[in-house]
Design a protein around this motif. Structure first.
Motif, PDB file in Angstrom:
ATOM      1  N   GLY A  55       0.822  -1.214   0.000  1.00 53.53           N
ATOM      2  CA  GLY A  55       0.000   0.000   0.000  1.00 53.53           C
ATOM      3  C   GLY A  55       0.851   1.257   0.000  1.00 53.53           C
ATOM      4  N   VAL A  56       1.947   1.241   0.766  1.00 57.29           N
ATOM      5  CA  VAL A  56       2.864   2.382   0.797  1.00 57.29           C
ATOM      6  C   VAL A  56       3.473   2.602  -0.583  1.00 57.29           C
ATOM      7  CG1 VAL A  56       5.068   3.208   1.703  1.00 57.29           C
ATOM      8  CG2 VAL A  56       3.369   2.238   3.259  1.00 57.29           C
ATOM      9  N   ALA A  57       3.850   1.516  -1.247  1.00 55.38           N
ATOM     10  CA  ALA A  57       4.442   1.634  -2.584  1.00 55.38           C
ATOM     11  C   ALA A  57       3.433   2.207  -3.577  1.00 55.38           C
ATOM     12  CB  ALA A  57       4.935   0.265  -3.056  1.00 55.38           C
ATOM     13  N   THR A  58       2.165   1.769  -3.457  1.00 53.46           N
ATOM     14  CA  THR A  58       1.126   2.277  -4.363  1.00 53.46           C
ATOM     15  C   THR A  58       0.927   3.770  -4.187  1.00 53.46           C
ATOM     16  OG1 THR A  58      -0.011   0.134  -4.340  1.00 53.46           O
ATOM     17  CG2 THR A  58      -1.285   2.063  -5.037  1.00 53.46           C
ATOM     18  N   GLU A  59       0.814   4.213  -2.930  1.00 50.50           N
ATOM     19  CA  GLU A  59       0.624   5.647  -2.683  1.00 50.50           C
ATOM     20  C   GLU A  59       1.867   6.454  -3.053  1.00 50.50           C
ATOM     21  OE1 GLU A  59      -2.196   7.020  -2.011  1.00 50.50           O
ATOM     22  OE2 GLU A  59      -3.128   5.039  -1.969  1.00 50.50           O
ATOM     23  N   SER A  60       3.039   5.856  -2.889  1.00 53.85           N
ATOM     24  CA  SER A  60       4.269   6.552  -3.291  1.00 53.85           C
ATOM     25  C   SER A  60       4.309   6.753  -4.795  1.00 53.85           C
ATOM     26  CB  SER A  60       5.497   5.754  -2.839  1.00 53.85           C
ATOM     27  OG  SER A  60       5.543   5.653  -1.431  1.00 53.85           O
ATOM     28  N   ALA A  61       3.853   5.730  -5.530  1.00 57.42           N
ATOM     29  CA  ALA A  61       3.783   5.871  -6.987  1.00 57.42           C
ATOM     30  C   ALA A  61       2.788   6.965  -7.375  1.00 57.42           C
ATOM     31  CB  ALA A  61       3.382   4.537  -7.615  1.00 57.42           C
ATOM     32  N   HIS A  62       1.669   7.022  -6.647  1.00 58.66           N
ATOM     33  CA  HIS A  62       0.680   8.078  -6.886  1.00 58.66           C
ATOM     34  C   HIS A  62       1.313   9.448  -6.682  1.00 58.66           C
ATOM     35  CE1 HIS A  62      -3.434   9.997  -5.625  1.00 58.66           C
ATOM     36  NE2 HIS A  62      -2.945  10.508  -6.729  1.00 58.66           N
ATOM     37  N   LEU A  63       2.027   9.621  -5.576  1.00 52.92           N
ATOM     38  CA  LEU A  63       2.708  10.887  -5.310  1.00 52.92           C
ATOM     39  C   LEU A  63       3.733  11.208  -6.392  1.00 52.92           C
ATOM     40  CD1 LEU A  63       3.309  10.782  -1.453  1.00 52.92           C
ATOM     41  CD2 LEU A  63       1.983  12.476  -2.706  1.00 52.92           C
ATOM     42  N   GLY A  64       4.452  10.182  -6.829  1.00 53.37           N
ATOM     43  CA  GLY A  64       5.462  10.394  -7.859  1.00 53.37           C
ATOM     44  C   GLY A  64       4.855  10.893  -9.156  1.00 53.37           C
ATOM     45  N   ARG A  65       3.685  10.354  -9.517  1.00 52.30           N
ATOM     46  CA  ARG A  65       3.029  10.794 -10.750  1.00 52.30           C
ATOM     47  C   ARG A  65       2.554  12.235 -10.625  1.00 52.30           C
ATOM     48  NH1 ARG A  65      -1.367   6.636 -12.733  1.00 52.30           N
ATOM     49  NH2 ARG A  65      -1.382   8.182 -14.400  1.00 52.30           N
ATOM     50  N   ILE A  66       2.010  12.592  -9.459  1.00 56.14           N
ATOM     51  CA  ILE A  66       1.565  13.974  -9.268  1.00 56.14           C
ATOM     52  C   ILE A  66       2.748  14.927  -9.363  1.00 56.14           C
ATOM     53  CG2 ILE A  66       0.547  15.593  -7.633  1.00 56.14           C
ATOM     54  CD1 ILE A  66      -1.140  13.327  -6.539  1.00 56.14           C
ATOM     55  N   VAL A  67       3.861  14.566  -8.709  1.00 57.28           N
ATOM     56  CA  VAL A  67       5.054  15.423  -8.749  1.00 57.28           C
ATOM     57  C   VAL A  67       5.557  15.571 -10.178  1.00 57.28           C
ATOM     58  CG1 VAL A  67       7.463  15.590  -8.051  1.00 57.28           C
ATOM     59  CG2 VAL A  67       5.730  14.947  -6.377  1.00 57.28           C
ATOM     60  N   GLU A  68       5.581  14.468 -10.924  1.00 58.82           N
ATOM     61  CA  GLU A  68       6.059  14.525 -12.309  1.00 58.82           C
ATOM     62  C   GLU A  68       5.161  15.414 -13.172  1.00 58.82           C
ATOM     63  OE1 GLU A  68       7.030  11.489 -16.047  1.00 58.82           O
ATOM     64  OE2 GLU A  68       6.524  10.697 -14.065  1.00 58.82           O
ATOM     65  N   ASP A  69       3.841  15.290 -12.996  1.00 51.82           N
ATOM     66  CA  ASP A  69       2.918  16.128 -13.761  1.00 51.82           C
ATOM     67  C   ASP A  69       3.058  17.600 -13.375  1.00 51.82           C
ATOM     68  OD1 ASP A  69       1.959  13.950 -15.107  1.00 51.82           O
ATOM     69  OD2 ASP A  69       0.161  13.706 -13.885  1.00 51.82           O
ATOM     70  N   LEU A  70       3.185  17.857 -12.075  1.00 59.13           N
ATOM     71  CA  LEU A  70       3.358  19.244 -11.633  1.00 59.13           C
ATOM     72  C   LEU A  70       4.656  19.834 -12.174  1.00 59.13           C
ATOM     73  CD1 LEU A  70       2.169  19.051  -7.907  1.00 59.13           C
ATOM     74  CD2 LEU A  70       1.033  20.225  -9.783  1.00 59.13           C
ATOM     75  N   PHE A  71       5.699  19.037 -12.209  1.00 59.77           N
ATOM     76  CA  PHE A  71       6.965  19.520 -12.744  1.00 59.77           C
ATOM     77  C   PHE A  71       6.836  19.835 -14.233  1.00 59.77           C
ATOM     78  CE2 PHE A  71      11.217  18.614 -14.589  1.00 59.77           C
ATOM     79  CZ  PHE A  71      11.903  19.651 -13.970  1.00 59.77           C
ATOM     80  N   THR A  72       6.128  18.976 -14.946  1.00 61.89           N
ATOM     81  CA  THR A  72       5.911  19.229 -16.379  1.00 61.89           C
ATOM     82  C   THR A  72       5.139  20.520 -16.594  1.00 61.89           C
ATOM     83  OG1 THR A  72       5.915  16.863 -16.883  1.00 61.89           O
ATOM     84  CG2 THR A  72       4.861  18.331 -18.481  1.00 61.89           C
ATOM     85  N   LEU A  73       4.062  20.726 -15.821  1.00 59.83           N
ATOM     86  CA  LEU A  73       3.262  21.933 -15.976  1.00 59.83           C
ATOM     87  C   LEU A  73       4.037  23.173 -15.555  1.00 59.83           C
ATOM     88  CD1 LEU A  73      -0.195  20.634 -14.706  1.00 59.83           C
ATOM     89  CD2 LEU A  73       0.443  21.207 -17.042  1.00 59.83           C
ATOM     90  N   ALA A  74       4.889  23.044 -14.540  1.00 61.31           N
ATOM     91  CA  ALA A  74       5.717  24.184 -14.128  1.00 61.31           C
ATOM     92  C   ALA A  74       6.677  24.576 -15.245  1.00 61.31           C
ATOM     93  CB  ALA A  74       6.490  23.838 -12.855  1.00 61.31           C
ATOM     94  N   GLN A  75       7.252  23.595 -15.917  1.00 55.56           N
ATOM     95  CA  GLN A  75       8.120  23.881 -17.051  1.00 55.56           C
ATOM     96  C   GLN A  75       7.345  24.528 -18.195  1.00 55.56           C
ATOM     97  OE1 GLN A  75       9.792  19.896 -17.684  1.00 55.56           O
ATOM     98  NE2 GLN A  75      11.796  20.715 -17.152  1.00 55.56           N
ATOM     99  N   VAL A  76       6.124  24.054 -18.403  1.00 50.47           N
ATOM    100  CA  VAL A  76       5.285  24.632 -19.460  1.00 50.47           C
ATOM    101  C   VAL A  76       4.987  26.095 -19.159  1.00 50.47           C
ATOM    102  CG1 VAL A  76       2.991  24.569 -20.501  1.00 50.47           C
ATOM    103  CG2 VAL A  76       4.267  22.442 -20.163  1.00 50.47           C
ATOM    104  N   ASP A  77       4.574  26.385 -17.916  1.00 52.29           N
ATOM    105  CA  ASP A  77       4.230  27.754 -17.542  1.00 52.29           C
ATOM    106  C   ASP A  77       5.435  28.675 -17.629  1.00 52.29           C
ATOM    107  OD1 ASP A  77       1.645  26.988 -17.098  1.00 52.29           O
ATOM    108  OD2 ASP A  77       1.883  26.734 -14.935  1.00 52.29           O
ATOM    109  N   ALA A  78       6.606  28.151 -17.326  1.00 52.01           N
ATOM    110  CA  ALA A  78       7.816  28.977 -17.357  1.00 52.01           C
ATOM    111  C   ALA A  78       8.438  29.046 -18.749  1.00 52.01           C
ATOM    112  CB  ALA A  78       8.844  28.432 -16.359  1.00 52.01           C
ATOM    113  N   GLY A  79       7.848  28.341 -19.701  1.00 49.92           N
ATOM    114  CA  GLY A  79       8.395  28.341 -21.057  1.00 49.92           C
ATOM    115  C   GLY A  79       9.715  27.601 -21.173  1.00 49.92           C
ATOM    116  N   GLN A  80       9.967  26.667 -20.247  1.00 51.18           N
ATOM    117  CA  GLN A  80      11.240  25.947 -20.233  1.00 51.18           C
ATOM    118  C   GLN A  80      11.125  24.543 -20.823  1.00 51.18           C
ATOM    119  OE1 GLN A  80      12.402  26.025 -16.122  1.00 51.18           O
ATOM    120  NE2 GLN A  80      12.917  28.200 -16.152  1.00 51.18           N
TER     121      GLN A  80
END
Length: 319
Positions: free
Chosen positions: A136-161
């Motif tokens: 269960g911990v691994a599943t939720e960690s993967a969930h967190l990892g996907r959110i972080v990856e998506d947020l990082f992608t959107l942050a790069q998009v917003d910054a034009g990077q």
């Protein structure tokens, strides 16, 4: 006459005060040279009191005009300032909402992680229980990892990077690779993933971004399709345009919700929300997908019928 003669002697300008029985006059004379070198003398005579009154009227008029102009400048300035600050305020509001939504998305998996760990540590347990807790911990960690990856992608998009590297490629090869990877998720959920049409689709684009696009569409289709359902992928060319279509047999989306599906953190009805939460979704994938399509000068359209499923169609410019 005396003033005109004085002006004719070559004086630049002449002024003179004249007093009569009825008025006090002011006169001005100046030479006027015609094209034929002929010289005329122009003389202007007016009542001094009338001139002073006229000057006073002009000063009042100019003063009033200046006050009105100042008021107009102030009002126009306020309007322009408000209009110029409106996008900034909107951007700040979007940023605040984005941060609030992100915090909300992080709160749930973090609470689950902490809860699982606390329950597992409360009392000694057997190996199977610890193994289930760690799973269960691994599943939720993967969930967190996907959110972080998506947020990082959107942050790069917003910054034009987030720069895209375009090259000549085949969309069908990229989609086939993504479908092979997504088939693991489909099998785990009991969903059939089928590539029904497969045609060469050359285009110019960023291979990494296009694979991410295909994975987002496939992941969404599998996520909202119940066990026993199916996801169908078509890729090819239509009117010279490379096209990708992903169709699922899920619960579908209400017509009023379709325009909002590309918004960040947007969730549809409660059934879809629960399904997304249980599958690790955060409502960010379609926002990224739309950005990828737009950066490739393409278009993405969602068509859905409640109870029958959803179809995502992407078309890129003809090459």
């Amino acid at each position: 006459r005396a003033l005109a003669r004085e002006a004719a002697t070559g004086a630049r300008t002449q002024d003179h005060q004249l007093e009569t029985e009825d008025a006090e006059l002011r006169a001005h004379a100046a030479p006027i040279i015609l094209p034929g070198r002929e010289v005329l003398i122009g003389v202007a005579v007016a009542d001094r009191v009338e001139l002073e009154d006229r000057y006073a009227d002009l000063l009042t008029l100019f003063g009033t005009a200046a006050v009105i102009a100042l008021l107009l400048v102030t009002v126009a300035g306020n309007v322009l300032v408000r209009q110029s600050l409106r996008p900034v305020a909107k951007s700040l509001e979007q940023q605040r909402r984005f941060m609030a939504d992100a915090a909300h998305e992080f709160r749930t998996p973090l609470s689950v992680l902490r809860g699982r760990a606390e329950v597992a540590l409360q009392h000694p347990r057997d190996a199977a229980t610890y193994r289930a807790a760690l799973h269960g911990v691994a599943t939720e960690s993967a969930h967190l990892g996907r959110i972080v990856e998506d947020l990082f992608t959107l942050a790069q998009v917003d910054a034009g990077q987030r720069a895209l590297v375009r090259e000549r490629l085949f969309l069908d090869d990229i989609v086939l690779d993504a479908a092979d990877a997504a088939r693991v998720m489909a099998v785990a959920k009991g969903v059939t993933l089928e590539v029904s049409e497969f045609e060469e689709a050359p285009m110019a684009g960023d291979a990494h971004a296009l694979r991410q696009l295909a994975m987002i569409l496939l992941d969404n289709a599998i996520k909202f399709t119940p066990a026993g359902g199916s996801v169908t992928v078509r890729v090819g060319r239509a009117n010279g345009r490379a096209t990708l279509q992903v169709r699922d047999s899920g619960s579908g989306v209400a017509p009023e919700e379709l325009p909002h599906l590309f918004e960040r953190f947007y969730r549809g009805d409660q059934a879809r929300t629960r399904s997304a939460a249980s599958s690790g979704g955060a409502g960010l994938g379609l926002s990224i997908a739309k950005w990828i399509v737009e950066r490739h000068d393409g278009e993405i359209v969602l068509d859905s019928t409640v109870g029958s499923g959803t179809v995502a169609t992407v078309a890129f410019p003809a090459t």
